[in-house]
Write an enzyme that holds these catalytic residues in place. Structure first.
Site, short mmCIF file in Angstrom:
data_model
loop_
_atom_site.label_atom_id
_atom_site.label_comp_id
_atom_site.label_asym_id
_atom_site.label_seq_id
_atom_site.Cartn_x
_atom_site.Cartn_y
_atom_site.Cartn_z
N LYS A 87 -41.64 -93.16 13.97
CA LYS A 87 -41.04 -93.94 15.31
C LYS A 87 -40.52 -92.94 16.22
O LYS A 87 -39.96 -91.72 15.85
CB LYS A 87 -39.65 -94.67 14.65
CG LYS A 87 -39.03 -95.62 15.52
CD LYS A 87 -38.13 -96.36 14.73
CE LYS A 87 -37.24 -97.54 15.56
NZ LYS A 87 -36.25 -98.04 14.91
O1 G3P Z 1 -33.64 -100.30 14.92
C1 G3P Z 1 -33.09 -100.41 16.30
C2 G3P Z 1 -32.30 -101.58 16.77
O2 G3P Z 1 -32.64 -102.74 15.97
C3 G3P Z 1 -30.98 -101.49 16.97
O3 G3P Z 1 -30.20 -102.69 16.88
O4 G3P Z 1 -27.72 -103.83 16.86
O5 G3P Z 1 -27.98 -101.14 16.91
O6 G3P Z 1 -28.83 -102.73 18.81
P1 G3P Z 1 -28.73 -102.52 17.39
#
Ligand code: G3P
Length: 236
Positions: A87
Site C-alpha cells: 500500500k
Molecule cells: O484503510 C483506510 C480507510 O479505510 C480509512 O478509513 O474511517 O479512517 O476514514 P477512515
C-alpha cells in the site's frame, strides 16, 4: 464484487474469515497503532499472522514517503508472503514507486485517493488497486460516492486493469451504494460487514418458523399419546 475487512484486529479478521465471505484485509498505520503494534519487527510479524489467517490479499502500508524508502520497505513487505499487496500513498514518489513495483510483478494499492485525477495517475502507473476514501470526503461535504462512480466509469472506458477499492466506509449503505456504482472491492470495518446481516423480518420469520415447527411436533406427540391410550383401553 469483493469484500475486504479494514482492520488490524486479529479477532475481527478471524470472525469475518469464518463467515466465509472474506476476500482480503486492508490495514493502515492508524489501524496498526490501534492494536498497539509498534516497531518494524512487530509490524512485519503482525502482517505474517494476518496472512496466515486469510486466503488472499493483505494490504500492508509503507511508512516511508521518499522513493528509495518506499522501494526498500515495499520490497520487504512483499517478501513476507505472496498475499501481501504493498500500500503506497498517492504522492509523486508514491506513483514512481507503484510503477517500479508493477513492472516487477509486485501488487500495489494506491491509498489516500480523493480525486479522479489521482485515480487516473494511479492506474497509469499500474496500481493493482486504487483506494478512494469515501467517508472522509463525505465528512467535508464532498460527494464520495460520485467519486467512485466517476473512477469506475473512466477505468471501464479505457480498460484499465486497476481495481476500484472503496475505502473509508462508515455504514452499510456506503457499502451497498459502492456496489451499485461499480466498485470492484469494498473494504469495511467489521461492524459494517456484520451490519449487513440485520433485518427484523429475518428475525421475526425465523422465530415463527421455529414456533410452527415446535407446535407441529407437539401435535404429532399428542396424536401418538392418544393412540397409545386407545390401544391400552381396547386391550382392557
Ligand atoms: O484503510 C483506510 C480507510 O479505510 C480509512 O478509513 O474511517 O479512517 O476514514 P477512515
Amino acid at each position: 464484487m469483493q469484500f475486504f475487512i479494514d482492520t488490524a484486529n486479529l479477532d475481527e479478521i478471524k470472525e469475518a474469515q469464518d463467515m466465509g465471505v472474506l476476500d482480503g484485509v486492508t490495514t493502515n498505520p492508524s489501524l496498526m497503532a490501534k492494536e498497539h503494534i509498534q516497531g518494524p519487527e512487530a509490524i512485519m510479524a503482525h502482517y505474517k499472522t494476518i496472512c496466515d489467517l486469510v486466503n488472499q490479499n493483505v494490504s500492508a502500508e509503507v511508512i516511508a514517503t521518499d522513493y528509495e524508502g518506499m522501494i526498500k520497505e515495499g520490497t520487504a513487505l512483499a517478501r513476507i508472503d505472496d498475499k501481501i499487496v504493498v500500500k503506497v500513498p498517492m504522492i509523486k514518489d508514491g506513483i514512481r514507486a507503484i510503477k517500479y513495483f508493477s513492472s516487477r510483478g509486485i501488487r500495489t494499492n494506491c491509498t489516500l485517493v480523493f480525486s479522479t485525477g489521482q485515480a487516473i495517475l494511479a492506474a497509469k502507473a499500474g496500481a493493482s488497486y486504487v483506494s478512494p476514501f469515501i467517508g472522509r470526503l463525505d465528512d467535508i461535504a464532498h460527494d464520495g460516492m460520485g467519486l467512485i462512480a466517476q473512477i469506475a466509469h473512466i477505468y471501464k472506458t479505457f480498460d484499465f486493469s486497476t481495481q476500484v477499492l472503496a475505502a473509508s466506509i462508515r455504514h452499510t449503505m456506503h457499502l451497498i451504494q459502492c456496489a451499485e456504482e461499480g466498485a470492484d472491492v469494498v473494504t469495511a470495518p467489521f461492524k459494517v460487514i456484520d451490519g449487513l446481516f440485520n433485518h427484523p423480518l429475518t428475525d421475526i420469520g425465523l422465530t415463527r418458523f421455529l414456533s410452527d415447527f415446535q407446535k407441529a411436533q407437539e401435535g404429532v406427540q399428542e396424536e401418538k399419546n392418544n393412540q397409545t391410550i386407545k390401544e391400552v383401553a381396547d386391550a382392557e
